[in-house]
Design a protein around this motif. Structure first.
Motif, mmCIF file in Angstrom:
data_model
loop_
_atom_site.group_PDB
_atom_site.id
_atom_site.type_symbol
_atom_site.label_atom_id
_atom_site.label_comp_id
_atom_site.label_asym_id
_atom_site.label_seq_id
_atom_site.Cartn_x
_atom_site.Cartn_y
_atom_site.Cartn_z
ATOM 1 N N ALA A 1 0.828 -1.215 0.000
ATOM 2 C CA ALA A 1 0.000 0.000 0.000
ATOM 3 C C ALA A 1 0.860 1.261 0.000
ATOM 4 O O ALA A 1 0.583 2.210 -0.745
ATOM 5 N N VAL A 2 1.898 1.274 0.799
ATOM 6 C CA VAL A 2 2.776 2.440 0.866
ATOM 7 C C VAL A 2 3.492 2.640 -0.467
ATOM 8 O O VAL A 2 3.584 3.760 -0.981
ATOM 9 N N ASN A 3 3.969 1.558 -1.048
ATOM 10 C CA ASN A 3 4.627 1.651 -2.356
ATOM 11 C C ASN A 3 3.666 2.141 -3.429
ATOM 12 O O ASN A 3 4.025 2.967 -4.263
ATOM 13 N N ALA A 4 2.445 1.634 -3.399
ATOM 14 C CA ALA A 4 1.450 2.043 -4.397
ATOM 15 C C ALA A 4 1.100 3.518 -4.247
ATOM 16 O O ALA A 4 0.964 4.237 -5.242
ATOM 17 N N MET A 5 0.948 3.970 -3.012
ATOM 18 C CA MET A 5 0.596 5.372 -2.791
ATOM 19 C C MET A 5 1.686 6.322 -3.282
ATOM 20 O O MET A 5 1.397 7.460 -3.657
ATOM 21 N N GLY A 6 2.910 5.855 -3.321
ATOM 22 C CA GLY A 6 4.015 6.683 -3.791
ATOM 23 C C GLY A 6 4.340 6.503 -5.261
ATOM 24 O O GLY A 6 5.289 7.093 -5.769
ATOM 25 N N SER A 7 3.544 5.727 -5.961
ATOM 26 C CA SER A 7 3.816 5.427 -7.363
ATOM 27 C C SER A 7 3.184 6.461 -8.298
ATOM 28 O O SER A 7 1.975 6.678 -8.282
ATOM 29 N N GLY A 8 4.005 7.039 -9.138
ATOM 30 C CA GLY A 8 3.496 7.957 -10.157
ATOM 31 C C GLY A 8 2.561 7.266 -11.138
ATOM 32 O O GLY A 8 1.611 7.866 -11.640
ATOM 33 N N TRP A 9 2.832 5.996 -11.408
ATOM 34 C CA TRP A 9 1.957 5.231 -12.321
ATOM 35 C C TRP A 9 0.556 5.085 -11.742
ATOM 36 O O TRP A 9 -0.432 5.193 -12.469
ATOM 37 N N ILE A 10 0.476 4.827 -10.450
ATOM 38 C CA ILE A 10 -0.840 4.690 -9.810
ATOM 39 C C ILE A 10 -1.583 6.022 -9.871
ATOM 40 O O ILE A 10 -2.763 6.068 -10.226
ATOM 41 N N TRP A 11 -0.891 7.103 -9.554
ATOM 42 C CA TRP A 11 -1.536 8.422 -9.598
ATOM 43 C C TRP A 11 -1.969 8.772 -11.023
ATOM 44 O O TRP A 11 -3.048 9.327 -11.227
ATOM 45 N N LEU A 12 -1.148 8.440 -12.008
ATOM 46 C CA LEU A 12 -1.524 8.684 -13.403
ATOM 47 C C LEU A 12 -2.777 7.894 -13.757
ATOM 48 O O LEU A 12 -3.704 8.424 -14.388
ATOM 49 N N GLY A 13 -2.827 6.623 -13.360
ATOM 50 C CA GLY A 13 -4.011 5.810 -13.625
ATOM 51 C C GLY A 13 -5.264 6.390 -12.990
ATOM 52 O O GLY A 13 -6.338 6.421 -13.599
ATOM 53 N N LEU A 14 -5.136 6.884 -11.779
ATOM 54 C CA LEU A 14 -6.290 7.487 -11.090
ATOM 55 C C LEU A 14 -6.738 8.776 -11.774
ATOM 56 O O LEU A 14 -7.949 9.035 -11.899
ATOM 57 N N VAL A 15 -5.789 9.575 -12.246
ATOM 58 C CA VAL A 15 -6.136 10.800 -12.974
ATOM 59 C C VAL A 15 -6.852 10.439 -14.283
ATOM 60 O O VAL A 15 -7.857 11.077 -14.648
ATOM 61 N N LEU A 16 -6.343 9.428 -14.974
ATOM 62 C CA LEU A 16 -7.011 8.989 -16.209
ATOM 63 C C LEU A 16 -8.435 8.532 -15.928
ATOM 64 O O LEU A 16 -9.361 8.833 -16.697
ATOM 65 N N PHE A 17 -8.625 7.812 -14.822
ATOM 66 C CA PHE A 17 -9.978 7.401 -14.446
ATOM 67 C C PHE A 17 -10.863 8.605 -14.158
ATOM 68 O O PHE A 17 -12.040 8.630 -14.529
ATOM 69 N N ALA A 18 -10.314 9.606 -13.495
ATOM 70 C CA ALA A 18 -11.098 10.798 -13.174
ATOM 71 C C ALA A 18 -11.539 11.521 -14.451
ATOM 72 O O ALA A 18 -12.700 11.924 -14.580
ATOM 73 N N ILE A 19 -10.625 11.670 -15.398
ATOM 74 C CA ILE A 19 -10.972 12.314 -16.664
ATOM 75 C C ILE A 19 -12.002 11.476 -17.412
ATOM 76 O O ILE A 19 -12.962 11.997 -17.987
ATOM 77 N N SER A 20 -11.812 10.162 -17.375
ATOM 78 C CA SER A 20 -12.769 9.255 -17.999
ATOM 79 C C SER A 20 -14.158 9.415 -17.378
ATOM 80 O O SER A 20 -15.167 9.412 -18.089
#
Length: 126
Positions: free
Chosen positions: A42-61
């Protein structure tokens, strides 16, 4: 359906599919990093730029999807999400180098075919 509405609908589907692929990539990297460092996934995922990018893409979607829902009947718009199945299957094999067997491909094509059938044979389009 107007060309503009179709474009927004396809954008929503494409961004959601891209988000899935980016999130998968981010989670694979986060899992490897957590294992290597002996830290929390969880800590690694929260610090991942890829995860944040995926979440931003979902938000735009989601914004594109909401715009679509304000203009296109749900029974017409929703089946287009089946295109996301094919995009994700293709990207998982081509980009993420995952394996897909013939049954997976056949099942995905049947789902998309069935949904296309439902939309095109609908007695009323709005």
């Amino acid at each position: 359906m107007s060309v503009q509405n179709l474009a927004v609908l396809l954008l929503a589907v494409a961004l959601a599919a891209c988000a899935q692929v980016v999130l998968r990539h981010g989670m694979m990297r986060s899992a490897a990093s957590a294992k290597e460092r002996g830290t929390s996934l969880a800590v690694n995922a929260m610090g991942s730029g890829w995860i944040w990018l995926g979440l931003v893409l979902f938000a735009i979607s989601a914004v594109a999807w909401l715009l679509t829902l304000s203009r296109v009947p749900l029974n017409i718009a929703y089946p287009f999400n089946a295109l996301g199945y094919l995009a994700i299957l293709a990207a998982s094999v081509l980009v993420l180098h995952e394996k897909a067997n013939a049954w997976t491909v056949l099942g995905s094509v049947m789902i998309v075919g069935g949904l296309v059938f439902v939309v095109t044979m609908s007695p009323s389009h709005g």
